[in-house]
Design a protein around this motif. Structure first.
Motif, PDB file in Angstrom:
ATOM      1  N   TYR A 171       0.848  -1.177   0.000  1.00  0.00           N
ATOM      2  CA  TYR A 171       0.000   0.000   0.000  1.00  0.00           C
ATOM      3  C   TYR A 171       0.895   1.243   0.000  1.00  0.00           C
ATOM      4  O   TYR A 171       1.498   1.564   1.021  1.00  0.00           O
ATOM      5  CB  TYR A 171      -0.910   0.019   1.221  1.00  0.00           C
ATOM      6  CG  TYR A 171      -1.937  -1.086   1.234  1.00  0.00           C
ATOM      7  CD1 TYR A 171      -3.125  -0.955   0.529  1.00  0.00           C
ATOM      8  CD2 TYR A 171      -1.725  -2.249   1.965  1.00  0.00           C
ATOM      9  CE1 TYR A 171      -4.075  -1.965   0.541  1.00  0.00           C
ATOM     10  CE2 TYR A 171      -2.663  -3.264   1.968  1.00  0.00           C
ATOM     11  CZ  TYR A 171      -3.839  -3.118   1.259  1.00  0.00           C
ATOM     12  OH  TYR A 171      -4.767  -4.120   1.262  1.00  0.00           O
ATOM     13  N   PRO A 172       0.999   1.959  -1.126  1.00  0.00           N
ATOM     14  CA  PRO A 172       1.871   3.141  -1.169  1.00  0.00           C
ATOM     15  C   PRO A 172       1.549   4.166  -0.096  1.00  0.00           C
ATOM     16  O   PRO A 172       2.442   4.890   0.356  1.00  0.00           O
ATOM     17  CB  PRO A 172       1.605   3.706  -2.577  1.00  0.00           C
ATOM     18  CG  PRO A 172       1.158   2.538  -3.387  1.00  0.00           C
ATOM     19  CD  PRO A 172       0.367   1.687  -2.439  1.00  0.00           C
ATOM     20  N   THR A 173       0.277   4.234   0.340  1.00  0.00           N
ATOM     21  CA  THR A 173      -0.095   5.201   1.362  1.00  0.00           C
ATOM     22  C   THR A 173       0.686   4.975   2.655  1.00  0.00           C
ATOM     23  O   THR A 173       1.075   5.936   3.334  1.00  0.00           O
ATOM     24  CB  THR A 173      -1.610   5.133   1.644  1.00  0.00           C
ATOM     25  OG1 THR A 173      -2.318   5.376   0.438  1.00  0.00           O
ATOM     26  CG2 THR A 173      -2.019   6.178   2.684  1.00  0.00           C
ATOM     27  N   ASP A 174       0.918   3.702   3.015  1.00  0.00           N
ATOM     28  CA  ASP A 174       1.693   3.418   4.230  1.00  0.00           C
ATOM     29  C   ASP A 174       3.081   4.039   4.142  1.00  0.00           C
ATOM     30  O   ASP A 174       3.573   4.643   5.103  1.00  0.00           O
ATOM     31  CB  ASP A 174       1.826   1.903   4.431  1.00  0.00           C
ATOM     32  CG  ASP A 174       0.518   1.245   4.838  1.00  0.00           C
ATOM     33  OD1 ASP A 174      -0.394   1.966   5.275  1.00  0.00           O
ATOM     34  OD2 ASP A 174       0.412   0.011   4.708  1.00  0.00           O
ATOM     35  N   ILE A 175       3.729   3.876   2.990  1.00  0.00           N
ATOM     36  CA  ILE A 175       5.079   4.409   2.812  1.00  0.00           C
ATOM     37  C   ILE A 175       5.043   5.934   2.756  1.00  0.00           C
ATOM     38  O   ILE A 175       5.853   6.614   3.400  1.00  0.00           O
ATOM     39  CB  ILE A 175       5.722   3.840   1.535  1.00  0.00           C
ATOM     40  CG1 ILE A 175       5.634   2.307   1.522  1.00  0.00           C
ATOM     41  CG2 ILE A 175       7.161   4.308   1.415  1.00  0.00           C
ATOM     42  CD1 ILE A 175       6.354   1.626   2.654  1.00  0.00           C
ATOM     43  N   ASP A 176       4.093   6.483   1.996  1.00  0.00           N
ATOM     44  CA  ASP A 176       3.985   7.938   1.879  1.00  0.00           C
ATOM     45  C   ASP A 176       3.749   8.595   3.227  1.00  0.00           C
ATOM     46  O   ASP A 176       4.306   9.658   3.520  1.00  0.00           O
ATOM     47  CB  ASP A 176       2.841   8.308   0.925  1.00  0.00           C
ATOM     48  CG  ASP A 176       3.256   8.240  -0.535  1.00  0.00           C
ATOM     49  OD1 ASP A 176       4.393   8.631  -0.846  1.00  0.00           O
ATOM     50  OD2 ASP A 176       2.450   7.792  -1.368  1.00  0.00           O
TER      51      ASP A 176
END
Length: 307
Positions: free
Chosen positions: A191-196
């Motif tokens: 999930y890119p949101t976790d990294i962002d």
């Protein structure tokens, strides 16, 4: 980690890790990314002492993982995504007491268990059976188990998988709070949101090697554009927008309720602003949004370049 290598026997042998090395400092959240088969799972298994490296070394708090795994395990925790791995008929407190008794010292275990439940927002549900918990609550309970030994390193594998937006935010808030308190965090997620939202640095694995190790802001710049602009309005899509925004990557979509224009800005300058102003002047714009490139945009570009 220094020059970590792992080769699995076969005909021919398969080298999964090829000299991986990087450091995670106290209070730092590092996003570990890579496509399936890049070596992330193998690396996490080595860091959690489930697998020995073929070469190289890794340590936590100055303790060698391969030579002193039992001692090292007192200083790190691993938390996996998903709602399995708990005893549903036991209460949250009973679960955490059980796992705490297996994995570490029993001194003040109950006090530490209650403190860990409070840390993840489950203090009021300490005596509730886990079978009554939502997926998000179970994931927070997994996190509480991981906090019992007050680890200096916390490894998270897909911590928000299957969670709704509110539960995912609660998990992210807890992880961010732990990092601010000094815990080092290695985070893997699709999930890119976790990294962002969480990572201050990104390490990208590809075919068993580290191809990128960058602060999050610098990693985002690898997307190749400065911002993505989205305009929308009623009626028929303005077909002259593509001509007006000649220096941008323009996509025009027509829907029953109206139109939407999406384009990427390489760099803000007077020409781009002038052309954007002209589009807004000529056409009725109901919504206007500007977003910085995220991790997903970088990964998409890298995948295209790789292909």
């Amino acid at each position: 980690m220094e020059n970590l290598r792992r080769t699995f026997p076969g005909t021919p042998p398969v080298e999964v890790l090829r000299g991986v090395g990087f450091t995670v400092r106290a209070g730092e959240i590092v996003g570990l990314l890579g496509v399936n088969g890049a070596g992330k799972t193998t690396l996490l298994k080595i860091l959690s002492t489930l697998l020995l490296p073929s070469a190289g070394k890794a340590g936590v708090c100055g303790i060698d993982l391969a030579g002193h795994g039992h001692e090292a395990r007192r200083h790190f925790s691993v938390v996996f995504g998903g709602d399995r791995g708990l005893y549903p008929r036991l209460s949250a407190l009973d679960n955490i007491m059980f796992f705490g008794g297996l994995s570490g010292p029993r001194r003040n275990l109950r006090t530490r268990a209650l403190a860990a439940l409070a840390e993840v927002g489950l203090a009021e549900r300490a005596r509730s059976r886990v079978e009554t918990f939502s997926k998000g609550m179970r994931q927070r309970l997994h996190l509480a188990v991981g906090l019992l030994n007050q680890p200096c390193l916390l490894m998270l594998d897909e911590p928000t998988i299957g969670l709704d937006l509110m539960e995912a935010e609660r998990v992210r808030d807890t992880v961010a709070r732990l990092a601010r308190a000094g815990t080092a965090v290695v985070l893997t997620s699709h999930y890119p949101t976790d990294i962002d939202r969480l990572a201050g640095r990104v390490v990208l694995l590809d075919s068993g090697t580290v191809t990128h190790d960058l602060p999050i802001a610098e990693f985002r710049r690898q997307a190749g554009f400065t911002a993505e602009v989205r305009l929308s309005g009623p009626g028929v899509a303005p077909q002259d927008a593509a001509a007006l925004l000649t220096d941008a990557s323009v996509r025009i979509d027509q829907h029953e309720e109206g139109w939407k224009i999406t384009f990427q800005v390489g760099a803000w300058d007077a020409t781009v602003l002038s052309r954007l102003t002209e589009v807004v002047r000529r056409h009725p714009v109901a919504d206007f949004d500007v977003a910085s490139p995220g991790v997903e945009a970088v990964l998409r570009r890298l995948a295209l370049n790789h292909g």
